[in-house]
Design an enzyme around this catalytic site. Structure first.
Site, PDB file in Angstrom:
ATOM      1  N   ASN A  44      37.032 -10.360   3.467  1.00 50.10           N
ATOM      2  CA  ASN A  44      38.420 -10.738   3.706  1.00 50.10           C
ATOM      3  C   ASN A  44      38.880 -11.720   2.631  1.00 50.10           C
ATOM      4  O   ASN A  44      38.106 -12.572   2.154  1.00 50.10           O
ATOM      5  CB  ASN A  44      38.636 -11.269   5.125  1.00 50.10           C
ATOM      6  CG  ASN A  44      37.712 -12.371   5.541  1.00 50.10           C
ATOM      7  OD1 ASN A  44      36.602 -12.499   5.036  1.00 50.10           O
ATOM      8  ND2 ASN A  44      38.151 -13.192   6.474  1.00 50.10           N
ATOM      9  N   GLU A  57      37.596  -4.699   5.557  1.00 50.17           N
ATOM     10  CA  GLU A  57      37.558  -3.234   5.579  1.00 50.17           C
ATOM     11  C   GLU A  57      38.493  -2.653   4.527  1.00 50.17           C
ATOM     12  O   GLU A  57      38.150  -1.736   3.785  1.00 50.17           O
ATOM     13  CB  GLU A  57      37.985  -2.709   6.958  1.00 50.17           C
ATOM     14  CG  GLU A  57      37.069  -3.104   8.100  1.00 50.17           C
ATOM     15  CD  GLU A  57      37.458  -4.425   8.756  1.00 50.17           C
ATOM     16  OE1 GLU A  57      37.869  -5.368   8.034  1.00 50.17           O
ATOM     17  OE2 GLU A  57      37.342  -4.522   9.981  1.00 50.17           O
ATOM     18  N   CYS A  93      43.645  -2.080   9.976  1.00 51.27           N
ATOM     19  CA  CYS A  93      42.514  -1.425   9.293  1.00 51.27           C
ATOM     20  C   CYS A  93      42.203  -0.074   9.924  1.00 51.27           C
ATOM     21  O   CYS A  93      41.817   0.865   9.229  1.00 51.27           O
ATOM     22  CB  CYS A  93      41.288  -2.335   9.304  1.00 51.27           C
ATOM     23  SG  CYS A  93      41.486  -3.744   8.191  1.00 51.27           S
TER      24      CYS A  93
HETATM   25  N1  THU Z   1      39.364  -9.905   9.602  1.00 53.38           N
HETATM   26  C1  THU Z   1      38.742  -8.943   8.860  1.00 53.38           C
HETATM   27  O1  THU Z   1      38.510  -9.110   7.650  1.00 53.38           O
HETATM   28  N2  THU Z   1      38.373  -7.802   9.488  1.00 53.38           N
HETATM   29  C2  THU Z   1      38.516  -7.562  10.818  1.00 53.38           C
HETATM   30  O2  THU Z   1      38.144  -6.492  11.284  1.00 53.38           O
HETATM   31  C3  THU Z   1      39.108  -8.579  11.677  1.00 53.38           C
HETATM   32  C4  THU Z   1      39.699  -9.748  10.993  1.00 53.38           C
HETATM   33  C5  THU Z   1      39.724 -11.166   8.933  1.00 53.38           C
HETATM   34  C6  THU Z   1      41.185 -11.379   8.674  1.00 53.38           C
HETATM   35  C7  THU Z   1      41.254 -12.895   8.596  1.00 53.38           C
HETATM   36  O3  THU Z   1      40.935 -13.305   7.287  1.00 53.38           O
HETATM   37  C8  THU Z   1      40.159 -13.372   9.537  1.00 53.38           C
HETATM   38  O4  THU Z   1      39.317 -12.253   9.751  1.00 53.38           O
HETATM   39  C9  THU Z   1      40.660 -13.897  10.855  1.00 53.38           C
HETATM   40  O5  THU Z   1      41.483 -12.982  11.486  1.00 53.38           O
END
Ligand code: THU
Length: 140
Positions: A44, A57, A93
């Protein structure tokens, strides 16, 4: 446990180390397995304007497409966070997974302890709005 999926989840746990998450401090890692067994990692990437954050993702999926991979040419995706229950992809996603992956593609939702549950793209977003609304031919 399926060795290939265990390996992929391990890659997702490693990818998590690169996360840029100064606001949520919630690091997520992802590993996307191509048909030729190449692995694309994602993490992320947050933004001070929160809504611009890119999930792990989508980072992995966009990285693969930008590197010349065709939609539907993936075997599996693994997602990992430091959570007690396996980390499920967010709604945005799921929509992108529907766009770029085959409906039956394996989705490994895991954590840093190596625990996971498995699902598929179509199970995670049934009845999705997809390219079929615009294009009859599913071939790309
Ligand atoms: N996040 C992801 O990268 N993937 C997920 O499936 C759920 C959430 C990240 C987005 C944000 O940077 C952090 O988790 C908190 O929501």
């Amino acid at each position: 446990m399926d060795d290939e999926m265990k390996y992929l989840l391990g890659q997702a746990v490693q990818a998590r180390e690169e996360a840029y998450a100064p606001y949520s401090c919630f690091k997520v890692g992802c590993a996307l397995l191509g048909e030729d067994n190449r692995v694309f990692l994602g993490c992320n990437v947050e933004n001070a304007s929160y809504g611009l954050t890119n999930c792990a993702e989508r980072t992995a999926l966009f990285r693969a497409i930008a590197d010349g991979y065709k939609p539907y040419s993936f075997k599996a995706i693994a997602i990992a966070g430091d959570v007690s229950r396996p980390l499920a992809p967010c709604g945005a996603c799921r929509q992108v997974l529907v766009e770029l992956c085959s409906p039956g593609m394996r989705v490994i939702m895991g954590n840093t302890k190596g625990e996971y549950i498995e699902s598929t793209v179509s199970e995670l977003l049934p009845g999705a709005f997809d390219r079929g609304a615009f294009i009859d031919d599913k071939e790309i």
